[in-house]
Design an enzyme around this catalytic site. Structure first.
Site, PDB file in Angstrom:
ATOM      1  N   LYS A 180       9.690   8.439   4.104  1.00  0.00           N
ATOM      2  CA  LYS A 180       9.256   7.417   3.149  1.00  0.00           C
ATOM      3  C   LYS A 180       8.181   8.003   2.222  1.00  0.00           C
ATOM      4  O   LYS A 180       7.691   9.113   2.445  1.00  0.00           O
ATOM      5  CB  LYS A 180       8.721   6.194   3.911  1.00  0.00           C
ATOM      6  CG  LYS A 180       9.790   5.538   4.806  1.00  0.00           C
ATOM      7  CD  LYS A 180      11.024   5.126   4.026  1.00  0.00           C
ATOM      8  CE  LYS A 180      11.951   4.130   4.668  1.00  0.00           C
ATOM      9  NZ  LYS A 180      12.678   4.454   5.867  1.00  0.00           N
TER      10      LYS A 180
HETATM   11  C1  LIG Z   1      13.401   3.158   6.589  1.00  0.00           C
HETATM   12  C2  LIG Z   1      13.956   1.834   6.323  1.00  0.00           C
HETATM   13  C3  LIG Z   1      13.863   0.789   7.252  1.00  0.00           C
HETATM   14  C4  LIG Z   1      13.361   0.970   8.654  1.00  0.00           C
HETATM   15  O1  LIG Z   1      12.154   1.569   8.787  1.00  0.00           O
HETATM   16  P1  LIG Z   1      11.845   2.423  10.120  1.00  0.00           P
HETATM   17  O2  LIG Z   1      10.390   2.675   9.981  1.00  0.00           O
HETATM   18  O3  LIG Z   1      12.672   3.661  10.029  1.00  0.00           O
HETATM   19  O4  LIG Z   1      12.190   1.585  11.277  1.00  0.00           O
HETATM   20  C5  LIG Z   1      14.333  -0.459   6.903  1.00  0.00           C
HETATM   21  N1  LIG Z   1      14.900  -0.672   5.712  1.00  0.00           N
HETATM   22  C6  LIG Z   1      15.030   0.299   4.791  1.00  0.00           C
HETATM   23  C7  LIG Z   1      15.620  -0.034   3.468  1.00  0.00           C
HETATM   24  C8  LIG Z   1      14.575   1.588   5.074  1.00  0.00           C
HETATM   25  O5  LIG Z   1      14.720   2.544   4.160  1.00  0.00           O
END
Ligand SMILES: *Cc1c(COP(=O)(O)O)cnc(C)c1O
Length: 364
Positions: A180
């Protein structure tokens, strides 16, 4: 090798972690309170509550607004699978709607058609760091009296009409997974302006009681806490957020400049009402799979788009009556090129040269 993505970690994060370890307090403490306050301020909300990851942040938000068995939650068909998984985990049914063919974000006309008396929440996703149409989605939600829980996992730094994403809905959720925009390894955050909802989240995430201390629990809750180690990494990452955003936007611009004239390469539309932070640098091509393998042989990491939910083996039964031409088109054409904030201009030039070569010589 140029990776498709890598986080930007350095001495700042190392020092931040060392400081926490030396303090001998590694569970949630002062660093986590500071982390919450900083994120709340950045996102323009009253409350920010950490969760172990983005999926659990979504789950907790759904539970805190009372989502349960028999309820439906509307999600876009084109997203990372965690959006829908959080709904199933909460005991409800994800209802898939197609996306806008230009932005890959939830199509508001399809959204309106998908609403039933069981619809408990709408969960727009700000996919690839581009804001969903919160004007249209907000109007529908208000008119139909349905709550919005935003999946802003890819949306830190992103805004729509100047307002940060994650602050439009009754709640919004961020993720701090390693790929992210900023990361704490694993991590998430629930955002809300609603005092009562914040209180319910705090109780649910802390074994059913508002504070640590006495072993008397008024409610049944869970353990969704984080650690000061992760919060310290988050604070160090946050100090770099402006640089990360600048670099990501500059990199995306450079790709557009260098590949703009290549026949066979198209760039997705940019939402003009928003400020986007390219979560990935994406191109639309005829055969993303072959281009991906070609780039991999050249030492360049690339990745196909998210596989739409309706074609996921595990979600097929949820898509019985649906029609998802735009999500399908996105998946069939999309490729994410190297997108890290750490990329150098030379590396981007190399990637673009290889992409150009592919279309000049290798294309069947
Ligand atoms: C990464 C992501 C998630 C989940 O986040 P995690 O921290 O990996 O559990 C949910 N929705 C979207 C669109 C994502 O990109």
């Amino acid at each position: 090798m140029i990776p498709q993505f890598e986080p930007w970690l350095g001495e700042e994060e190392v020092l931040a972690v060392a400081e926490v370890l030396r303090s001998n307090w590694i569970t949630e403490g002062e660093k986590t309170r500071q982390w919450e306050r900083s994120i709340a301020q950045l996102c323009g909300v009253k409350h920010a509550m950490p969760a172990p990851n983005g999926t659990l942040a979504l789950y907790l938000a759904l539970k805190a607004i009372g989502v349960d068995k028999g309820d439906e939650v509307i999600v876009p068909d084109f997203t990372f699978i965690a959006t829908a998984n959080s709904v199933v985990m909460a005991g409800a049914t994800p209802v898939l709607v197609d996306v806008d063919v230009r932005t890959f974000n939830m199509d508001h006309e399809k959204l309106e058609e998908a609403i039933t008396p069981r619809t408990k929440a709408i969960m727009p996703v700000h996919i690839y760091g581009q804001p969903a149409d919160m004007d249209a989605i907000g109007d529908i939600a208000r008119r139909r009296g349905i709550s919005i829980i935003e999946d802003a996992a890819q949306g830190i730094g992103v805004s729509f009409r100047g307002k940060p994403v994650g602050s439009f809905g009754l709640a919004g959720c961020l993720s701090f997974f390693a790929d992210k925009t900023i990361t704490t390894g694993e991590g998430g955050m629930i955002l809300t302006d609603d005092d009562e909802l914040a209180e319910r989240c705090r109780i649910l995430r802390n074994q059913g009681r508002p504070e640590r201390g006495p072993y008397v629990h008024p409610h049944i809750g869970f353990n969704f806490r984080t650690t000061d180690v992760q919060s310290a990494i988050g604070l160090a990452q946050l100090a770099k957020l402006d640089s990360i955003i600048t670099r990501k936007r500059r990199n995306a611009e450079l790709y557009r400049t260098l590949l703009g004239d290549v026949e066979g390469v198209e760039f997705p539309c940019v939402e003009v009402r928003g400020f986007n932070v390219p979560f990935r640098v994406n191109v639309l091509v005829k055969d993303p799979e072959t281009l991906m393998h070609y780039l991999e042989r050249e030492g360049i990491g690339a990745r196909r788009f998210f596989c739409p939910l309706h074609v996921q083996p595990c979600y097929r039964t949820y898509a019985m009556n649906g029609d998802f031409p735009s999500a399908t088109a996105a998946y069939e054409r999309g490729l994410s090129l190297p997108s890290a904030a750490t990329l150098t201009e030379t590396e981007i030039e190399l990637v673009c040269r290889k992409v150009r070569l592919f279309f000049e010589h290798c294309r069947p």
